[in-house]
Design an enzyme around this catalytic site. Sequence first.
Site, PDB file in Angstrom:
ATOM      1  N   GLU A  47       0.889  -1.163   0.000  1.00 52.53           N
ATOM      2  CA  GLU A  47       0.000   0.000   0.000  1.00 52.53           C
ATOM      3  C   GLU A  47       0.930   1.217   0.000  1.00 52.53           C
ATOM      4  O   GLU A  47       1.687   1.431   0.933  1.00 52.53           O
ATOM      5  CB  GLU A  47      -0.858  -0.034   1.276  1.00 52.53           C
ATOM      6  CG  GLU A  47      -1.636   1.242   1.515  1.00 52.53           C
ATOM      7  CD  GLU A  47      -2.242   1.314   2.936  1.00 52.53           C
ATOM      8  OE1 GLU A  47      -2.634   0.273   3.509  1.00 52.53           O
ATOM      9  OE2 GLU A  47      -2.322   2.437   3.456  1.00 52.53           O
ATOM     10  N   ARG A  51       0.708  10.124   1.349  1.00 54.67           N
ATOM     11  CA  ARG A  51       1.131  11.113   2.345  1.00 54.67           C
ATOM     12  C   ARG A  51       2.339  11.869   1.835  1.00 54.67           C
ATOM     13  O   ARG A  51       2.870  12.728   2.513  1.00 54.67           O
ATOM     14  CB  ARG A  51       1.505  10.412   3.655  1.00 54.67           C
ATOM     15  CG  ARG A  51       0.326   9.782   4.350  1.00 54.67           C
ATOM     16  CD  ARG A  51       0.760   8.966   5.561  1.00 54.67           C
ATOM     17  NE  ARG A  51      -0.071   7.799   5.657  1.00 54.67           N
ATOM     18  CZ  ARG A  51       0.100   6.807   6.528  1.00 54.67           C
ATOM     19  NH1 ARG A  51       1.090   6.868   7.386  1.00 54.67           N
ATOM     20  NH2 ARG A  51      -0.707   5.788   6.532  1.00 54.67           N
ATOM     21  N   THR A  75      -4.104   6.029   2.327  1.00 52.88           N
ATOM     22  CA  THR A  75      -4.353   7.412   2.770  1.00 52.88           C
ATOM     23  C   THR A  75      -5.061   8.213   1.665  1.00 52.88           C
ATOM     24  O   THR A  75      -4.686   9.353   1.370  1.00 52.88           O
ATOM     25  CB  THR A  75      -3.044   8.113   3.227  1.00 52.88           C
ATOM     26  OG1 THR A  75      -2.183   7.166   3.857  1.00 52.88           O
ATOM     27  CG2 THR A  75      -3.354   9.234   4.216  1.00 52.88           C
ATOM     28  N   LYS A 135     -11.135  -1.561   5.953  1.00 53.18           N
ATOM     29  CA  LYS A 135      -9.882  -1.500   6.706  1.00 53.18           C
ATOM     30  C   LYS A 135     -10.278  -1.231   8.159  1.00 53.18           C
ATOM     31  O   LYS A 135     -11.197  -0.457   8.421  1.00 53.18           O
ATOM     32  CB  LYS A 135      -9.067  -0.351   6.118  1.00 53.18           C
ATOM     33  CG  LYS A 135      -7.829   0.037   6.882  1.00 53.18           C
ATOM     34  CD  LYS A 135      -6.872   0.767   5.962  1.00 53.18           C
ATOM     35  CE  LYS A 135      -5.833   1.525   6.755  1.00 53.18           C
ATOM     36  NZ  LYS A 135      -4.600   1.728   6.015  1.00 53.18           N
TER      37      LYS A 135
HETATM   38  C1  3PG Z   1      -1.823   2.921   8.024  1.00 51.19           C
HETATM   39  O1  3PG Z   1      -1.956   3.861   7.279  1.00 51.19           O
HETATM   40  O2  3PG Z   1      -2.409   1.870   7.854  1.00 51.19           O
HETATM   41  C2  3PG Z   1      -0.999   3.079   9.240  1.00 51.19           C
HETATM   42  O3  3PG Z   1      -0.204   4.193   9.218  1.00 51.19           O
HETATM   43  C3  3PG Z   1      -0.200   1.893   9.542  1.00 51.19           C
HETATM   44  O4  3PG Z   1       0.023   1.947  10.893  1.00 51.19           O
HETATM   45  P1  3PG Z   1       1.419   1.540  11.516  1.00 51.19           P
HETATM   46  O5  3PG Z   1       2.360   2.658  11.181  1.00 51.19           O
HETATM   47  O6  3PG Z   1       1.158   1.462  13.004  1.00 51.19           O
HETATM   48  O7  3PG Z   1       1.834   0.244  10.922  1.00 51.19           O
END
Ligand code: 3PG
Length: 218
Positions: A47, A51, A75, A135
Amino acid sequence: MSFAMKSQEALKRLSEIRIVPVLVLDEVESGLKMCEILLECGLPAAEITFRTAAAAEIIRAASKRFPELYLGAGTILNVHDLRRAFDAGAKFAVAPGFNPTVVRAAVENHFAFAPGVCTPSEVEQAYELGCSFLKFFPAEAAGGVKMLKSLIAPYKHLGIRFMPTGGITALNAMEYLSIKEVAAVGGTWLGKAADIAAGNWEIIRETVRQAAALKEGK
Ligand code: 3PG
Protein backbone atom coordinates in the site's frame (compact mmCIF):
# COMPACT_ATOMS: atom_id res chain seq x y z
CA MET A 1 -16.57 -5.03 -13.63
CA SER A 2 -18.62 -3.42 -10.90
CA PHE A 3 -17.30 -1.89 -7.67
CA ALA A 4 -18.40 -5.00 -5.78
CA MET A 5 -16.60 -7.32 -8.18
CA LYS A 6 -13.45 -5.20 -8.23
CA SER A 7 -13.43 -5.06 -4.43
CA GLN A 8 -13.92 -8.83 -4.21
CA GLU A 9 -11.03 -9.33 -6.58
CA ALA A 10 -8.78 -7.12 -4.38
CA LEU A 11 -10.00 -8.99 -1.33
CA LYS A 12 -9.12 -12.31 -2.95
CA ARG A 13 -5.60 -11.21 -3.91
CA LEU A 14 -4.91 -9.64 -0.53
CA SER A 15 -6.26 -12.73 1.27
CA GLU A 16 -3.64 -14.77 -0.58
CA ILE A 17 -0.82 -12.34 0.22
CA ARG A 18 -1.94 -11.90 3.87
CA ILE A 19 0.64 -9.30 4.96
CA VAL A 20 0.69 -5.94 3.20
CA PRO A 21 3.51 -3.46 3.72
CA VAL A 22 2.26 0.11 4.21
CA LEU A 23 4.84 2.43 2.70
CA VAL A 24 5.51 6.15 3.09
CA LEU A 25 7.89 6.87 0.23
CA ASP A 26 9.55 10.15 -0.65
CA GLU A 27 11.45 9.23 -3.79
CA VAL A 28 10.87 7.10 -6.86
CA GLU A 29 14.30 5.46 -6.75
CA SER A 30 14.11 4.26 -3.15
CA GLY A 31 10.45 3.34 -3.74
CA LEU A 32 11.45 1.07 -6.61
CA LYS A 33 14.20 -0.47 -4.52
CA MET A 34 11.68 -1.19 -1.76
CA CYS A 35 9.29 -2.81 -4.26
CA GLU A 36 12.10 -4.98 -5.62
CA ILE A 37 12.86 -6.21 -2.09
CA LEU A 38 9.20 -7.03 -1.44
CA LEU A 39 9.06 -9.23 -4.52
CA GLU A 40 12.42 -10.81 -3.87
CA CYS A 41 11.60 -11.58 -0.21
CA GLY A 42 8.12 -13.01 -0.64
CA LEU A 43 5.58 -10.26 0.08
CA PRO A 44 4.30 -9.31 -3.39
CA ALA A 45 2.01 -6.41 -2.39
CA ALA A 46 2.16 -2.90 -0.99
CA GLU A 47 0.00 0.00 0.00
CA ILE A 48 1.72 3.19 -1.20
CA THR A 49 0.38 5.99 0.97
CA PHE A 50 -0.64 9.34 -0.49
CA ARG A 51 1.13 11.11 2.34
CA THR A 52 3.95 12.15 0.07
CA ALA A 53 4.07 14.03 -3.23
CA ALA A 54 5.82 11.08 -4.90
CA ALA A 55 3.09 8.46 -4.23
CA ALA A 56 1.35 8.50 -7.63
CA GLU A 57 4.64 8.59 -9.55
CA ILE A 58 5.95 5.61 -7.56
CA ILE A 59 2.80 3.58 -8.26
CA ARG A 60 3.15 4.40 -11.96
CA ALA A 61 6.83 3.49 -12.13
CA ALA A 62 6.59 0.40 -9.93
CA SER A 63 3.52 -0.98 -11.75
CA LYS A 64 5.47 -0.77 -14.98
CA ARG A 65 8.69 -2.27 -13.66
CA PHE A 66 7.13 -4.92 -11.39
CA PRO A 67 3.79 -5.95 -12.94
CA GLU A 68 3.65 -9.01 -10.66
CA LEU A 69 3.56 -6.79 -7.55
CA TYR A 70 0.02 -6.13 -6.29
CA LEU A 71 0.09 -2.39 -5.66
CA GLY A 72 -2.52 -0.27 -3.99
CA ALA A 73 -2.84 3.28 -2.73
CA GLY A 74 -3.29 4.29 0.89
CA THR A 75 -4.35 7.41 2.77
CA ILE A 76 -6.86 8.30 0.05
CA LEU A 77 -8.62 11.26 1.65
CA ASN A 78 -10.39 12.80 -1.35
CA VAL A 79 -11.74 12.02 -4.81
CA HIS A 80 -8.84 13.79 -6.52
CA ASP A 81 -6.28 11.41 -4.98
CA LEU A 82 -8.58 8.44 -5.64
CA ARG A 83 -8.47 9.26 -9.36
CA ARG A 84 -4.74 9.95 -9.34
CA ALA A 85 -4.12 6.57 -7.67
CA PHE A 86 -6.09 4.55 -10.24
CA ASP A 87 -4.77 6.62 -13.17
CA ALA A 88 -1.29 5.70 -11.96
CA GLY A 89 -2.16 1.99 -11.97
CA ALA A 90 -3.22 1.23 -8.39
CA LYS A 91 -5.17 -2.05 -8.19
CA PHE A 92 -6.93 -1.10 -4.96
CA ALA A 93 -7.11 1.80 -2.52
CA VAL A 94 -7.74 2.23 1.17
CA ALA A 95 -8.20 5.09 3.60
CA PRO A 96 -7.79 5.46 7.34
CA GLY A 97 -11.35 6.72 7.69
CA PHE A 98 -14.83 6.39 6.26
CA ASN A 99 -15.53 9.29 3.90
CA PRO A 100 -18.87 8.72 2.07
CA THR A 101 -17.86 11.10 -0.75
CA VAL A 102 -14.79 9.00 -1.55
CA VAL A 103 -16.73 5.73 -1.22
CA ARG A 104 -19.44 6.98 -3.61
CA ALA A 105 -16.81 8.03 -6.17
CA ALA A 106 -15.14 4.63 -5.91
CA VAL A 107 -18.49 2.88 -6.40
CA GLU A 108 -19.37 5.05 -9.43
CA ASN A 109 -15.97 4.57 -11.05
CA HIS A 110 -15.67 0.85 -10.21
CA PHE A 111 -12.48 1.32 -8.21
CA ALA A 112 -11.69 -1.35 -5.58
CA PHE A 113 -11.74 0.64 -2.36
CA ALA A 114 -11.77 -0.25 1.35
CA PRO A 115 -12.60 2.65 3.68
CA GLY A 116 -11.32 2.66 7.25
CA VAL A 117 -13.68 1.91 10.12
CA CYS A 118 -13.38 1.39 13.85
CA THR A 119 -16.99 1.66 15.08
CA PRO A 120 -20.23 -0.26 14.37
CA SER A 121 -21.80 2.92 12.94
CA GLU A 122 -19.03 3.21 10.37
CA VAL A 123 -19.31 -0.49 9.45
CA GLU A 124 -23.04 -0.03 8.83
CA GLN A 125 -22.66 3.16 6.81
CA ALA A 126 -19.88 1.70 4.66
CA TYR A 127 -21.86 -1.52 4.12
CA GLU A 128 -24.94 0.47 3.12
CA LEU A 129 -22.90 2.18 0.40
CA GLY A 130 -21.80 -1.21 -0.94
CA CYS A 131 -18.51 -1.91 0.88
CA SER A 132 -17.95 -5.37 2.24
CA PHE A 133 -14.17 -5.07 2.41
CA LEU A 134 -13.10 -2.65 5.14
CA LYS A 135 -9.88 -1.50 6.71
CA PHE A 136 -9.93 -1.68 10.53
CA PHE A 137 -7.92 1.34 11.66
CA PRO A 138 -6.28 2.18 14.05
CA ALA A 139 -6.36 -1.49 15.03
CA GLU A 140 -4.29 -1.63 18.19
CA ALA A 141 -5.26 1.76 19.59
CA ALA A 142 -8.95 1.02 18.96
CA GLY A 143 -8.81 -2.10 21.13
CA GLY A 144 -6.95 -4.65 19.03
CA VAL A 145 -8.10 -8.20 18.44
CA LYS A 146 -10.67 -8.07 21.25
CA MET A 147 -12.30 -4.97 19.78
CA LEU A 148 -12.24 -6.35 16.24
CA LYS A 149 -13.91 -9.62 17.29
CA SER A 150 -16.65 -7.65 19.06
CA LEU A 151 -17.04 -5.40 16.03
CA ILE A 152 -17.37 -8.39 13.68
CA ALA A 153 -19.86 -10.34 15.82
CA PRO A 154 -23.16 -8.63 14.84
CA TYR A 155 -22.23 -8.59 11.13
CA LYS A 156 -20.93 -12.15 10.66
CA HIS A 157 -23.89 -13.07 8.45
CA LEU A 158 -23.03 -10.23 6.02
CA GLY A 159 -19.70 -11.69 4.94
CA ILE A 160 -17.74 -8.49 5.61
CA ARG A 161 -13.96 -8.87 5.52
CA PHE A 162 -11.38 -6.68 7.24
CA MET A 163 -7.80 -5.55 6.79
CA PRO A 164 -6.54 -4.30 10.17
CA THR A 165 -3.70 -1.78 10.24
CA GLY A 166 -2.28 0.54 12.88
CA GLY A 167 0.08 -0.88 15.48
CA ILE A 168 0.47 -4.25 13.80
CA THR A 169 3.87 -5.92 13.92
CA ALA A 170 5.41 -9.37 13.58
CA LEU A 171 4.40 -9.93 17.22
CA ASN A 172 0.64 -9.58 16.82
CA ALA A 173 0.03 -10.11 13.06
CA MET A 174 -0.85 -13.82 13.40
CA GLU A 175 -3.37 -13.16 16.15
CA TYR A 176 -5.32 -10.95 13.72
CA LEU A 177 -4.81 -13.35 10.82
CA SER A 178 -6.31 -16.20 12.83
CA ILE A 179 -9.69 -14.41 12.74
CA LYS A 180 -11.71 -15.82 9.84
CA GLU A 181 -13.01 -12.38 8.78
CA VAL A 182 -9.50 -10.91 8.55
CA ALA A 183 -8.32 -11.07 4.96
CA ALA A 184 -4.91 -9.51 5.50
CA VAL A 185 -3.05 -7.21 7.87
CA GLY A 186 -0.95 -4.20 6.97
CA GLY A 187 1.71 -2.11 8.58
CA THR A 188 4.65 0.20 8.25
CA TRP A 189 6.92 -2.12 10.24
CA LEU A 190 7.84 -3.87 6.97
CA GLY A 191 9.50 -0.80 5.50
CA LYS A 192 10.14 1.89 8.05
CA ALA A 193 10.52 5.34 6.50
CA ALA A 194 13.79 5.93 8.40
CA ASP A 195 15.30 2.66 7.12
CA ILE A 196 14.22 3.42 3.55
CA ALA A 197 15.67 6.94 3.75
CA ALA A 198 18.94 5.59 5.18
CA GLY A 199 19.10 2.79 2.58
CA ASN A 200 19.14 0.08 5.29
CA TRP A 201 18.17 -2.51 2.71
CA GLU A 202 19.55 -5.52 4.61
CA ILE A 203 17.46 -4.71 7.69
CA ILE A 204 14.39 -4.30 5.48
CA ARG A 205 15.11 -7.55 3.61
CA GLU A 206 15.35 -9.46 6.88
CA THR A 207 12.11 -7.97 8.24
CA VAL A 208 10.23 -8.77 5.03
CA ARG A 209 11.64 -12.32 4.90
CA GLN A 210 10.60 -12.91 8.51
CA ALA A 211 7.07 -11.67 7.80
CA ALA A 212 6.84 -13.87 4.69
CA ALA A 213 7.94 -16.88 6.76
CA LEU A 214 5.49 -15.98 9.54
CA LYS A 215 2.46 -16.13 7.29
CA GLU A 216 3.61 -19.49 5.97
CA GLY A 217 3.59 -20.67 9.58
CA LYS A 218 7.39 -21.04 9.72
C1 3PG B 1 -1.82 2.92 8.02
O1 3PG B 1 -1.96 3.86 7.28
O2 3PG B 1 -2.41 1.87 7.85
C2 3PG B 1 -1.00 3.08 9.24
O3 3PG B 1 -0.20 4.19 9.22
C3 3PG B 1 -0.20 1.89 9.54
O4 3PG B 1 0.02 1.95 10.89
P1 3PG B 1 1.42 1.54 11.52
O5 3PG B 1 2.36 2.66 11.18
O6 3PG B 1 1.16 1.46 13.00
O7 3PG B 1 1.83 0.24 10.92
